[in-house]
Structures are given as C-alpha cells and as structure tokens.
Design a protein around this motif. Structure first.
Motif, PDB file in Angstrom:
ATOM      1  N   GLY A   4      -4.024   4.268  -8.654  1.00  0.00           N
ATOM      2  CA  GLY A   4      -4.309   3.413  -7.514  1.00  0.00           C
ATOM      3  C   GLY A   4      -5.760   3.546  -7.077  1.00  0.00           C
ATOM      4  O   GLY A   4      -6.443   4.505  -7.416  1.00  0.00           O
ATOM      5  N   THR A   5      -6.203   2.560  -6.318  1.00  0.00           N
ATOM      6  CA  THR A   5      -7.545   2.606  -5.757  1.00  0.00           C
ATOM      7  C   THR A   5      -7.423   2.700  -4.246  1.00  0.00           C
ATOM      8  O   THR A   5      -6.501   2.147  -3.644  1.00  0.00           O
ATOM      9  CB  THR A   5      -8.350   1.345  -6.122  1.00  0.00           C
ATOM     10  N   ILE A   6      -8.337   3.400  -3.643  1.00  0.00           N
ATOM     11  CA  ILE A   6      -8.295   3.540  -2.192  1.00  0.00           C
ATOM     12  C   ILE A   6      -8.515   2.158  -1.567  1.00  0.00           C
ATOM     13  O   ILE A   6      -9.321   1.368  -2.054  1.00  0.00           O
ATOM     14  CB  ILE A   6      -9.310   4.579  -1.676  1.00  0.00           C
ATOM     15  N   TRP A   7      -7.746   1.870  -0.541  1.00  0.00           N
ATOM     16  CA  TRP A   7      -7.813   0.554   0.108  1.00  0.00           C
ATOM     17  C   TRP A   7      -8.623   0.678   1.376  1.00  0.00           C
ATOM     18  O   TRP A   7      -8.321   1.481   2.251  1.00  0.00           O
ATOM     19  CB  TRP A   7      -6.397   0.066   0.409  1.00  0.00           C
ATOM     20  N   GLY A   8      -9.650  -0.136   1.475  1.00  0.00           N
ATOM     21  CA  GLY A   8     -10.523  -0.091   2.640  1.00  0.00           C
ATOM     22  C   GLY A   8     -10.477  -1.348   3.472  1.00  0.00           C
ATOM     23  O   GLY A   8     -11.324  -1.556   4.328  1.00  0.00           O
ATOM     24  N   MET A  67     -14.608  -7.683   6.988  1.00  0.00           N
ATOM     25  CA  MET A  67     -13.575  -6.857   6.374  1.00  0.00           C
ATOM     26  C   MET A  67     -12.587  -6.473   7.457  1.00  0.00           C
ATOM     27  O   MET A  67     -12.984  -6.041   8.536  1.00  0.00           O
ATOM     28  CB  MET A  67     -14.207  -5.596   5.766  1.00  0.00           C
ATOM     29  N   ARG A  68     -11.299  -6.655   7.164  1.00  0.00           N
ATOM     30  CA  ARG A  68     -10.272  -6.327   8.156  1.00  0.00           C
ATOM     31  C   ARG A  68      -9.207  -5.424   7.537  1.00  0.00           C
ATOM     32  O   ARG A  68      -8.860  -5.578   6.380  1.00  0.00           O
ATOM     33  CB  ARG A  68      -9.631  -7.600   8.679  1.00  0.00           C
ATOM     34  N   LYS A  69      -8.719  -4.488   8.357  1.00  0.00           N
ATOM     35  CA  LYS A  69      -7.622  -3.604   7.957  1.00  0.00           C
ATOM     36  C   LYS A  69      -6.442  -3.930   8.861  1.00  0.00           C
ATOM     37  O   LYS A  69      -6.330  -3.417   9.968  1.00  0.00           O
ATOM     38  CB  LYS A  69      -8.021  -2.143   8.123  1.00  0.00           C
ATOM     39  N   ILE A  70      -5.568  -4.814   8.382  1.00  0.00           N
ATOM     40  CA  ILE A  70      -4.418  -5.267   9.159  1.00  0.00           C
ATOM     41  C   ILE A  70      -3.171  -4.891   8.376  1.00  0.00           C
ATOM     42  O   ILE A  70      -2.930  -5.440   7.300  1.00  0.00           O
ATOM     43  CB  ILE A  70      -4.476  -6.789   9.375  1.00  0.00           C
ATOM     44  N   GLY A 119      -4.345  16.361   8.444  1.00  0.00           N
ATOM     45  CA  GLY A 119      -3.816  15.334   9.333  1.00  0.00           C
ATOM     46  C   GLY A 119      -4.347  13.945   9.018  1.00  0.00           C
ATOM     47  O   GLY A 119      -4.070  12.992   9.739  1.00  0.00           O
ATOM     48  N   MET A 120      -5.092  13.816   7.931  1.00  0.00           N
ATOM     49  CA  MET A 120      -5.668  12.524   7.559  1.00  0.00           C
ATOM     50  C   MET A 120      -4.680  11.702   6.731  1.00  0.00           C
ATOM     51  O   MET A 120      -3.869  12.246   5.992  1.00  0.00           O
ATOM     52  CB  MET A 120      -6.969  12.723   6.777  1.00  0.00           C
ATOM     53  N   THR A 121      -4.782  10.400   6.874  1.00  0.00           N
ATOM     54  CA  THR A 121      -3.962   9.476   6.105  1.00  0.00           C
ATOM     55  C   THR A 121      -4.877   8.525   5.353  1.00  0.00           C
ATOM     56  O   THR A 121      -5.850   8.022   5.909  1.00  0.00           O
ATOM     57  CB  THR A 121      -3.039   8.667   7.031  1.00  0.00           C
ATOM     58  N   SER A 122      -4.567   8.301   4.076  1.00  0.00           N
ATOM     59  CA  SER A 122      -5.318   7.357   3.244  1.00  0.00           C
ATOM     60  C   SER A 122      -4.353   6.314   2.704  1.00  0.00           C
ATOM     61  O   SER A 122      -3.166   6.579   2.534  1.00  0.00           O
ATOM     62  CB  SER A 122      -5.980   8.078   2.069  1.00  0.00           C
ATOM     63  N   PHE A 123      -4.881   5.140   2.409  1.00  0.00           N
ATOM     64  CA  PHE A 123      -4.066   4.059   1.864  1.00  0.00           C
ATOM     65  C   PHE A 123      -4.573   3.709   0.473  1.00  0.00           C
ATOM     66  O   PHE A 123      -5.773   3.539   0.274  1.00  0.00           O
ATOM     67  CB  PHE A 123      -4.135   2.831   2.775  1.00  0.00           C
ATOM     68  N   TYR A 124      -3.634   3.600  -0.476  1.00  0.00           N
ATOM     69  CA  TYR A 124      -3.964   3.284  -1.855  1.00  0.00           C
ATOM     70  C   TYR A 124      -3.214   2.039  -2.302  1.00  0.00           C
ATOM     71  O   TYR A 124      -2.047   1.849  -1.961  1.00  0.00           O
ATOM     72  CB  TYR A 124      -3.591   4.451  -2.785  1.00  0.00           C
ATOM     73  N   LYS A 125      -3.918   1.223  -3.072  1.00  0.00           N
ATOM     74  CA  LYS A 125      -3.332   0.018  -3.649  1.00  0.00           C
ATOM     75  C   LYS A 125      -3.067   0.296  -5.128  1.00  0.00           C
ATOM     76  O   LYS A 125      -3.993   0.610  -5.871  1.00  0.00           O
ATOM     77  CB  LYS A 125      -4.313  -1.148  -3.483  1.00  0.00           C
ATOM     78  N   LEU A 183       0.820  -1.203   0.000  1.00  0.00           N
ATOM     79  CA  LEU A 183       0.000   0.000   0.000  1.00  0.00           C
ATOM     80  C   LEU A 183       0.855   1.254   0.000  1.00  0.00           C
ATOM     81  O   LEU A 183       1.926   1.282   0.610  1.00  0.00           O
ATOM     82  CB  LEU A 183      -0.892   0.030   1.250  1.00  0.00           C
ATOM     83  N   ARG A 184       0.360   2.291  -0.654  1.00  0.00           N
ATOM     84  CA  ARG A 184       0.968   3.617  -0.583  1.00  0.00           C
ATOM     85  C   ARG A 184       0.162   4.418   0.431  1.00  0.00           C
ATOM     86  O   ARG A 184      -1.063   4.464   0.376  1.00  0.00           O
ATOM     87  CB  ARG A 184       0.938   4.320  -1.938  1.00  0.00           C
ATOM     88  N   ARG A 185       0.871   5.036   1.328  1.00  0.00           N
ATOM     89  CA  ARG A 185       0.256   5.824   2.400  1.00  0.00           C
ATOM     90  C   ARG A 185       0.325   7.291   1.983  1.00  0.00           C
ATOM     91  O   ARG A 185       1.410   7.838   1.785  1.00  0.00           O
ATOM     92  CB  ARG A 185       1.058   5.560   3.669  1.00  0.00           C
ATOM     93  N   ILE A 186      -0.819   7.940   1.878  1.00  0.00           N
ATOM     94  CA  ILE A 186      -0.891   9.341   1.471  1.00  0.00           C
ATOM     95  C   ILE A 186      -1.253  10.165   2.697  1.00  0.00           C
ATOM     96  O   ILE A 186      -2.315   9.986   3.291  1.00  0.00           O
ATOM     97  CB  ILE A 186      -1.933   9.558   0.349  1.00  0.00           C
TER      98      ILE A 186
END
Length: 118
Positions: free
Chosen positions: A94-98, A107-110, A75-81, A66-69
């Motif tokens: 990339g698409t946002i990773w949920g 659904m898990r975010k690990i 102060g927000m962080t988003s994750f993209y695949k 994942l790329r961390r934006i």
C-alpha cells in the motif's frame, strides 16, 4: 460493526444521509457506490486493541478504501491505500494516503469510519 450497516444503508436509501448527499454533490459517486463502500467499512474487523482498521474516503471520481494503521506506542494513526481494496491487483504494498486533489486545486482528507454517522 456489521449490525450498523443495515441501519446506515437504510438512511442512505431513504435520502436522509447528510454524508452521502454531500459526497454525491462533490463527486461522481452513486448511492450504490456509497453502499458498497459502507458495507466494506462496516465489516471492519478491528485490531487486537479494538481500534478501527478501515475508513472510506471521498475522491472526485469515487470512493477510496483505506487501511488505518494504529501505532500503539506513539498513538499515531496512518492511512494506507491498497490496490487490492480498490479494484486493483492484490498483494501489492500500500501507499500512504495523504488526501485527494479536487477540481478547485485543494487537497482534501475527507473520510468516514464505521463509527461515524452517515
């Protein structure tokens, strides 16, 4: 972060990685898969403000890079695949990773960054 890779790799290879052992229990990943992803995440170049830009995440069938934006205004962080990071075609958006859907229907975010313990 690169200097931490060898230490973390050794922890995985000696069987002392709580994270890898747990991830392997809930996925089809191998130690080699984890070490390759671990090297990628430890090569994190950091952004201009010294914040992390990469993470790896657990999926039932492997590891997702994942790329961390980091939005420095909110102060927000988003994750993209991005496909190119995960064995697919380079250059695609990339698409946002949920998170990832596991066999139990949840659904898990690990995820793990270069600063996390293994």
């Amino acid at each position: 972060m690169k200097n931490y890779f060898e230490v973390k790799k050794n922890i995985v290879l000696t069987g002392n990685s709580r994270i890898f052992n747990n991830w392997a229990e809930h996925s089809s990943i191998t130690a080699d898969d984890f070490i390759v992803a671990l090297e990628w995440v430890c090569d994190d170049p950091l952004d201009a403000n010294g914040m992390l830009t990469r993470e790896i995440a657990l999926a039932p069938d492997g590891i997702v890079k994942l790329r961390r934006i980091n939005d420095h205004h909110t102060g927000m962080t988003s994750f993209y695949k991005f496909e190119g990071d995960n064995g697919g075609e380079n250059g695609k958006l990339g698409t946002i990773w949920g998170g990832e859907m596991f066999d139990d229907g949840f659904m898990r975010k690990i995820s793990l960054s270069a600063k996390d313990r293994v």
